[in-house]
Design a protein around this motif. Structure first.
Motif, PDB file in Angstrom:
ATOM      1  N   SER A 277     -24.516  89.578  -8.765  1.00 30.30           N
ATOM      2  CA  SER A 277     -23.059  89.596  -8.664  1.00 30.30           C
ATOM      3  C   SER A 277     -22.435  88.485  -9.498  1.00 30.30           C
ATOM      4  O   SER A 277     -21.398  88.673 -10.139  1.00 30.30           O
ATOM      5  CB  SER A 277     -22.621  89.459  -7.210  1.00 30.30           C
ATOM      6  OG  SER A 277     -23.077  88.241  -6.669  1.00 30.30           O
ATOM      7  N   ASP A 278     -23.062  87.319  -9.502  1.00 29.71           N
ATOM      8  CA  ASP A 278     -22.538  86.202 -10.277  1.00 29.71           C
ATOM      9  C   ASP A 278     -22.763  86.414 -11.770  1.00 29.71           C
ATOM     10  O   ASP A 278     -21.945  85.988 -12.587  1.00 29.71           O
ATOM     11  CB  ASP A 278     -23.191  84.893  -9.819  1.00 29.71           C
ATOM     12  CG  ASP A 278     -22.745  84.496  -8.416  1.00 29.71           C
ATOM     13  OD1 ASP A 278     -21.555  84.668  -8.110  1.00 29.71           O
ATOM     14  OD2 ASP A 278     -23.595  84.051  -7.624  1.00 29.71           O
ATOM     15  N   ILE A 279     -23.865  87.042 -12.127  1.00 28.59           N
ATOM     16  CA  ILE A 279     -24.093  87.384 -13.532  1.00 28.59           C
ATOM     17  C   ILE A 279     -22.987  88.315 -14.018  1.00 28.59           C
ATOM     18  O   ILE A 279     -22.394  88.112 -15.090  1.00 28.59           O
ATOM     19  CB  ILE A 279     -25.469  88.050 -13.717  1.00 28.59           C
ATOM     20  CG1 ILE A 279     -26.595  87.041 -13.430  1.00 28.59           C
ATOM     21  CG2 ILE A 279     -25.615  88.620 -15.122  1.00 28.59           C
ATOM     22  CD1 ILE A 279     -27.980  87.662 -13.407  1.00 28.59           C
ATOM     23  N   ALA A 280     -22.693  89.340 -13.213  1.00 29.76           N
ATOM     24  CA  ALA A 280     -21.642  90.285 -13.582  1.00 29.76           C
ATOM     25  C   ALA A 280     -20.296  89.589 -13.700  1.00 29.76           C
ATOM     26  O   ALA A 280     -19.526  89.837 -14.633  1.00 29.76           O
ATOM     27  CB  ALA A 280     -21.566  91.413 -12.553  1.00 29.76           C
ATOM     28  N   ALA A 281     -19.995  88.699 -12.754  1.00 28.03           N
ATOM     29  CA  ALA A 281     -18.717  87.992 -12.784  1.00 28.03           C
ATOM     30  C   ALA A 281     -18.579  87.160 -14.055  1.00 28.03           C
ATOM     31  O   ALA A 281     -17.514  87.127 -14.682  1.00 28.03           O
ATOM     32  CB  ALA A 281     -18.592  87.098 -11.554  1.00 28.03           C
ATOM     33  N   CYS A 282     -19.653  86.489 -14.460  1.00 25.35           N
ATOM     34  CA  CYS A 282     -19.609  85.643 -15.652  1.00 25.35           C
ATOM     35  C   CYS A 282     -19.441  86.469 -16.929  1.00 25.35           C
ATOM     36  O   CYS A 282     -18.642  86.124 -17.805  1.00 25.35           O
ATOM     37  CB  CYS A 282     -20.877  84.796 -15.748  1.00 25.35           C
ATOM     38  SG  CYS A 282     -20.982  83.489 -14.507  1.00 25.35           S
ATOM     39  N   VAL A 283     -20.194  87.554 -17.047  1.00 21.10           N
ATOM     40  CA  VAL A 283     -20.145  88.357 -18.271  1.00 21.10           C
ATOM     41  C   VAL A 283     -18.801  89.069 -18.402  1.00 21.10           C
ATOM     42  O   VAL A 283     -18.182  89.081 -19.471  1.00 21.10           O
ATOM     43  CB  VAL A 283     -21.309  89.363 -18.304  1.00 21.10           C
ATOM     44  CG1 VAL A 283     -21.205  90.266 -19.524  1.00 21.10           C
ATOM     45  CG2 VAL A 283     -22.646  88.621 -18.319  1.00 21.10           C
ATOM     46  N   LEU A 284     -18.334  89.649 -17.307  1.00 19.88           N
ATOM     47  CA  LEU A 284     -17.030  90.310 -17.337  1.00 19.88           C
ATOM     48  C   LEU A 284     -15.910  89.287 -17.532  1.00 19.88           C
ATOM     49  O   LEU A 284     -14.951  89.534 -18.272  1.00 19.88           O
ATOM     50  CB  LEU A 284     -16.808  91.099 -16.050  1.00 19.88           C
ATOM     51  CG  LEU A 284     -17.723  92.307 -15.824  1.00 19.88           C
ATOM     52  CD1 LEU A 284     -17.528  92.856 -14.417  1.00 19.88           C
ATOM     53  CD2 LEU A 284     -17.462  93.381 -16.859  1.00 19.88           C
ATOM     54  N   GLY A 285     -16.030  88.155 -16.867  1.00 19.14           N
ATOM     55  CA  GLY A 285     -15.011  87.113 -16.993  1.00 19.14           C
ATOM     56  C   GLY A 285     -14.933  86.550 -18.394  1.00 19.14           C
ATOM     57  O   GLY A 285     -13.852  86.197 -18.866  1.00 19.14           O
ATOM     58  N   ARG A 286     -16.067  86.464 -19.078  1.00 19.26           N
ATOM     59  CA  ARG A 286     -16.061  85.958 -20.449  1.00 19.26           C
ATOM     60  C   ARG A 286     -15.159  86.806 -21.339  1.00 19.26           C
ATOM     61  O   ARG A 286     -14.357  86.282 -22.120  1.00 19.26           O
ATOM     62  CB  ARG A 286     -17.472  85.930 -21.024  1.00 19.26           C
ATOM     63  CG  ARG A 286     -17.513  85.562 -22.495  1.00 19.26           C
ATOM     64  CD  ARG A 286     -18.886  85.812 -23.080  1.00 19.26           C
ATOM     65  NE  ARG A 286     -19.806  84.760 -22.727  1.00 19.26           N
ATOM     66  CZ  ARG A 286     -21.103  84.758 -23.067  1.00 19.26           C
ATOM     67  NH1 ARG A 286     -21.594  85.768 -23.751  1.00 19.26           N
ATOM     68  NH2 ARG A 286     -21.890  83.777 -22.708  1.00 19.26           N
TER      69      ARG A 286
END
Length: 386
Positions: A277-286
């Motif tokens: 979930s945190d990986i997804a948040a970081c990549v999408l947030g970037r």
């Protein structure tokens, strides 16, 4: 805009760099369909807040993610990029302390791993109601003793327990070692577990110097070293925030993480890995951060002066500004966000103090900071700040 521009050209006309940009844009655009952030967070953190283990080699759709190269755009010195390429290398541990935490008049022996500490039941009970309950139960049930003292086995890391006990016994120990991330992590983690509110607040406030919740703190030059430490431990900060339910640490920690190579975000480093979930948040947030800086916070870097209405002043030649801006951009890595970095190198892009859009730049940064939690799927600052 980028996809429209590139996809509108003939396949044979695309350069290698343009193909890479098109592939990356397509990859990011499909992430919302591949990750449901809220669903993944519930799944990954239903077991005590600790992220699950991942295989050492992460792949996405069967394709290994190669590390990225380059450095972020020139930014203010106080926000310089850590010297470590992955950005998550651990800080050094606090130096050895002469207090061995073995008191002859101690009334209880705490065991953690292979280490034992003979300390005072009354002091621990005064500091923590959880400790008080544990010690009462151990006195009633425990059969193992050492020189008449009950022996209580704890499941904590021995070094982290040592850090907590030294902080309790030595008045100046916390301030003397607060510059070490491993110390702050130990105190926040165990003070949360043992419900020691004063120590928890102390550790959290110190961590927030490096992982701020306000733009004013983010810009404070006095916290430069704290920010550098937090950036070196960005992944570990995210995991700690999840484990201790300190959600106010997440927005800025996520921001630091978006500036790491994609391979580090997916694979982790030095044993520190993120939950999916945190990986997804970081990549999408970037991707959202890059769009924000293109459109608002750093829009002056994405428009040629010759095309901008009202650009410059009499002292700044438009043609010279074009040349300087293009030369500046060629030296930057446009794949990593600098959304909240305060831009100061106006002369390098052909602007003087008179024509630099400083006021608009600062206002855009403030507006963007308000939106930072939402960029990563979190609630507003007002709801997540303790």
């Amino acid at each position: 805009m980028l996809l429209h521009y590139l996809s509108g050209r003939m396949p044979g006309c695309l350069s290698g760099g343009e193909c890479l940009l098109l592939a990356r844009a397509s990859f990011v655009s499909h992430l919302p369909y591949l990750f449901d952030v809220k669903e993944l967070r519930v799944k990954d953190y239903q077991l005590g807040g600790r992220p699950p283990s991942y295989s050492p080699k992460q792949e996405f759709c069967g394709v290994s993610l190669a590390p990225e190269q380059g450095s972020p755009p020139d930014i203010e010195e106080g926000h310089s990029t850590p010297s470590h390429p992955t950005g998550i290398e651990e800080s050094h541990c606090p130096p050895p302390h002469p207090n061995g935490l073995w008191y002859d008049d101690g009334s209880v022996v705490l065991k953690a791993g292979d280490d034992s500490f003979r300390v005072h039941r009354s002091i621990l009970s005064q500091k923590s109601s959880v400790f008080a309950t544990i010690l009462v139960q151990s006195q009633e049930e425990n059969t193992e003793t050492h020189e008449g003292c009950p022996v209580v086995a704890l499941g904590d890391d021995s070094e982290e327990l040592r850090q907590l006990l030294l902080t309790i016994y030595e008045t100046s120990y916390f301030e003397d070692n607060a510059r070490y991330f491993v110390h702050l992590r130990a105190i926040l983690r165990l003070s949360t577990k043992y419900e020691m509110e004063r120590l928890r607040d102390l550790a959290l406030q110190r961590l927030k110097r490096g992982v701020p919740t306000t733009l004013a703190s983010f810009d404070d030059p006095g916290y430069q070293d704290d920010r550098a430490i937090a950036q070196r431990n960005a992944l570990a900060v995210i995991n700690l925030a999840r484990e201790t339910n300190c959600l106010e640490l997440l927005p800025c920690a996520y921001y630091y993480c978006t500036r790491l190579p994609t391979s580090t975000i997916f694979e982790g480093n030095n044993g520190v890995v993120l939950a999916s979930s945190d990986i997804a948040a970081c990549v999408l947030g970037r991707d959202r951060l890059l769009n924000m800086q293109r459109q608002t916070t750093h829009s002056f870097l994405y428009t040629l002066p010759i095309l901008a209405s009202g650009f410059g002043c009499k002292g700044c030649g438009v043609n010279e500004s074009d040349r300087l801006l293009l030369g500046y951009l060629q030296r930057q890595d446009s794949t990593r966000p600098c959304t909240f970095e305060q831009f100061t190198e106006w002369k390098k892009i052909g602007m003087c103090k008179s024509c630099a859009p400083l006021h608009q730049h600062m206002k855009s940064r403030r507006d963007a900071w308000v939106q930072l939690p939402g960029i990563f799927g979190l609630e507003s600052w007002e709801k997540i700040v303790a």
